[in-house]
Write a protein that holds these residues in place. Structure first.
Motif, short mmCIF file in Angstrom:
data_model
loop_
_atom_site.label_atom_id
_atom_site.label_comp_id
_atom_site.label_asym_id
_atom_site.label_seq_id
_atom_site.Cartn_x
_atom_site.Cartn_y
_atom_site.Cartn_z
N TYR A 222 0.83 -1.20 0.00
CA TYR A 222 0.00 0.00 0.00
C TYR A 222 0.87 1.25 0.00
N SER A 223 1.93 1.24 0.81
CA SER A 223 2.80 2.43 0.88
C SER A 223 3.51 2.66 -0.45
N VAL B 230 0.96 4.48 -2.64
CA VAL B 230 0.86 5.88 -2.23
C VAL B 230 2.08 6.67 -2.68
N SER C 10 2.21 9.88 -5.23
CA SER C 10 2.63 11.22 -4.81
C SER C 10 3.85 11.69 -5.59
N GLN D 168 2.01 14.53 -7.80
CA GLN D 168 2.18 15.77 -7.06
C GLN D 168 3.38 16.56 -7.56
N LYS E 4 -6.91 -0.58 4.12
CA LYS E 4 -6.40 0.78 3.92
C LYS E 4 -6.96 1.39 2.63
N ILE F 17 -9.52 5.19 1.80
CA ILE F 17 -9.08 6.34 1.00
C ILE F 17 -10.22 7.35 0.91
N THR F 18 -9.86 8.62 0.98
CA THR F 18 -10.86 9.68 0.93
C THR F 18 -10.92 10.33 -0.45
N GLU G 135 -10.40 13.40 -1.05
CA GLU G 135 -9.24 14.28 -1.15
C GLU G 135 -7.99 13.51 -1.59
N ASP G 136 -7.84 12.27 -1.09
CA ASP G 136 -6.71 11.43 -1.49
C ASP G 136 -6.71 11.17 -2.99
N LEU G 137 -7.90 11.07 -3.57
CA LEU G 137 -8.02 10.73 -4.99
C LEU G 137 -8.04 11.94 -5.91
N LYS G 138 -8.10 13.14 -5.35
CA LYS G 138 -8.21 14.33 -6.19
C LYS G 138 -7.07 14.43 -7.20
#
Length: 199
Positions: free
Chosen positions: A2-3, A6, A10, A14, A44, A48-49, A51-54
């Protein structure tokens, strides 16, 4: 695992990565990890929210690489299906889960309607059909105006198919399958979602 998912997201999105080879490899890896995590029913992922997927939603409509957009649509669908299987019908229709699934639906329908590549639109529509094939999503489909929105996309999809059918290549089977499945899905889900019009 999972990490890793993520961290890949990012680092790539990002930091506004523009190198096509790296983007394709990263989103391909993210999709494979997502598939594996969903098979393992990773809790996990279900947390996820919106916002996490934006960042994924934004990249999925702005990235210039079709395979990246398709990978992101499929990833969002895998996550959505996991969330649906891990929640009750009641929890799907309220709170953060409802908001996340509504945002995922909006994103997928935007890709379905507006992507320049027909096969990417087909990939997103295939995901929508997978996502809403579970009968406990009927009320969610009603709230999202899913059937009406799909009916609006259908003529565009047919028109794009007519324009691009000679250059579909390896994506031809996907496009034809989605085209045929969409007709049946609209009829099936329309009748089920309509039951919630008065509730």
């Amino acid at each position: 695992m999972y990490s890793t998912w993520v961290n890949l997201g990012s680092k790539i999105f990002q930091n506004s990565c523009t190198e096509s080879g790296l983007l394709e490899a990263a989103t391909g890896a993210m999709r494979a990890i997502m598939d594996r995590l969903s098979q393992d029913k990773c809790e996990k992922l279900a947390a996820i929210t919106q916002e996490d997927l934006k960042v994924i939603f934004d990249a999925g409509v702005t990235c210039e690489i079709a395979s990246v957009r398709a990978n992101l649509a499929r990833m969002v669908g895998t996550l959505g299906c996991l969330i649906i299987t891990q929640n009750t019908q009641e929890s799907l229709n309220s709170g953060p889960t409802f908001l996340l699934l509504t945002a995922a639906t909006d994103y997928l329908l935007k890709v379905s309607a507006h992507d320049n590549e027909l096969w990417v639109s087909a990939e997103a529509l295939d995901v929508v059909i997978d996502l809403y094939s579970d009968d406990k999503t009927d009320k969610l489909a009603h709230h999202a105006h899913l059937v009406d929105r799909l009916k609006g996309i259908q003529p565009q999809f047919k028109s794009k198919h007519h324009q691009q059918k000679k250059k579909l290549g390896e994506h031809r089977a996907l496009v034809l399958t989605v085209r045929d499945n969409l007709v049946a899905f609209i009829k099936y889900k329309g009748a089920r979602a309509a039951k919630h019009a008065k509730s």
